[in-house]
Design a protein around this motif. Sequence first.
Motif: not given
Lengths: 94, 94, 94, 94, 94, 94, 94
Positions: C7-9, C43-44, C58-60, C88-94
Amino acid sequence: MIKPLGDRVVIEALEKEEVTKSGIVLPDTVKEKPQEGKIVAVGTGKVLDNGQRIALDVKAGDKVIFSKYAGTEVKIDGKEYLILSERDILAIVE
Amino acid sequence: MIKPLGDRVVIEALEKEEVTKSGIVLPDTVKEKPQEGKIVAVGTGKVLDNGQRIALDVKAGDKVIFSKYAGTEVKIDGKEYLILSERDILAIVE
Amino acid sequence: MIKPLGDRVVIEALEKEEVTKSGIVLPDTVKEKPQEGKIVAVGTGKVLDNGQRIALDVKAGDKVIFSKYAGTEVKIDGKEYLILSERDILAIVE
Amino acid sequence: MIKPLGDRVVIEALEKEEVTKSGIVLPDTVKEKPQEGKIVAVGTGKVLDNGQRIALDVKAGDKVIFSKYAGTEVKIDGKEYLILSERDILAIVE
Amino acid sequence: MIKPLGDRVVIEALEKEEVTKSGIVLPDTVKEKPQEGKIVAVGTGKVLDNGQRIALDVKAGDKVIFSKYAGTEVKIDGKEYLILSERDILAIVE
Amino acid sequence: MIKPLGDRVVIEALEKEEVTKSGIVLPDTVKEKPQEGKIVAVGTGKVLDNGQRIALDVKAGDKVIFSKYAGTEVKIDGKEYLILSERDILAIVE
Amino acid sequence: MIKPLGDRVVIEALEKEEVTKSGIVLPDTVKEKPQEGKIVAVGTGKVLDNGQRIALDVKAGDKVIFSKYAGTEVKIDGKEYLILSERDILAIVE
């Protein structure tokens, strides 16, 4: 005879004669604790949360590398053994 | 031959020649511990709570980045290796 | 190329030019560690206790906010990245 | 726009004008951290060990009480928000 | 009669007469705590997360090796026993 | 109105007039924190790992004994309440 | 009446008159905390992760041995009781 419980194994530590680079044989208290040993007996395996019992991946006779300081030292019939969990065994050396 | 247990892998650390910006080659004790290595052997995988065994995501030959200070250093046939759990491997570098 | 495990990025931190209210540009050691970044690789996914693999949320390419000080800094081809777990990722900013 | 991950929510803290019993308005550093806020955005929910995703019990617009000091403060477009897990939300106030 | 609960067992410690190499019998406070004992009674077993009850691997009469300092000392009818969990038993000695 | 989340409850503490044996009424800061209270509102219950939601064993109106110092104090409409998890409630008093 | 929640029990401690070997009755503050008691009431049992409720192995009236210092002391109608979890009960004495 000694029968370890669960995922435990009984190990006979393999002592290496420890000679420093300057050629001095170190007395016992200075030597590092052994990291290698031979498995003497294995338990019947750990019971999973679903009630299934998982056999160990090691068997009596296997030469293994284990974490330093892991396990408990016991003396049986005047001979010293180490009882430790399979999760403290790092690898089998063949 | 060395066969790691469970989700463990055996890694051969990749030493980088460490030269500071001022051009001085650092002696061994000052260098950072390596974070990169090549996988030499992988275990048969971790057993989940439902009894299923999960194969590792890495294989022998993979070049990986791993957490500093993770794992246990072992010496086999005079050569140093690192045994660590797959969860301490951060990424595969291709 | 770098392929994070589980689950790593891999994140490329977004540096903000840090100017204090009095107008002074802060040197690097005084600035707060960045909390925003762009995902470079994912990661996968993590394997659950039932053996199921869960793809990441999340995605690239996603711009994300992540916990300060989380993860491990790595340097690949002379460029600095951060490898951290999706948790450890809190949110996606768009 | 900000999209929190998993069981996280984005909260806009509700500041109360803090006046002590003796009538003195307290400056910002002395005031207690706010315990109330309005939910601005919610994540898609946490994934359970059986792979099922559980929707949150709160929704955007809910006025909530949350644990003091919980969560991470972030600044988006010059405005301060708090990102915290649903488990740090104690109750919805209606 | 004493009936231990869950995965607990009641053990009667086997005292060894402790004589140092110089021949001096050690008083009670200097002796190591016993590591061997005989099982007097066993519980009905631990309940797993799936509701299944798992019988113990040891039975009354078994001579066992257990972790030093594990368990709780109790006095029943003037006699001292040790109550400990099966997981603190390392092995059965036969 | 206040709606606690998950397995949380809102409790109105029952103050006892605290008189020492020598007959002196203790001021507020010396009194022990109350251990008894009346439940004002209950959450919809905790979600188990299998996705099932478990209703609470207590209901509004129940008089309960709870662990000292457990929970979080909140003030709603000028009145003090305690929000705590059901697991911090020891017993119902009837 | 008092109804403990979950896997908790209410215990009435059995005080032993404590007389030292030299014949002096010890005052209350010097005596060891009691390790034996009689169960007065039991909860409806703990809910497992699969939603199943497990009845307790003890019942009202059982004389039990429990871990020293475990549980919470409560006073109901002027009488002192101890509320503790079943896992702090070591054995039933018959």
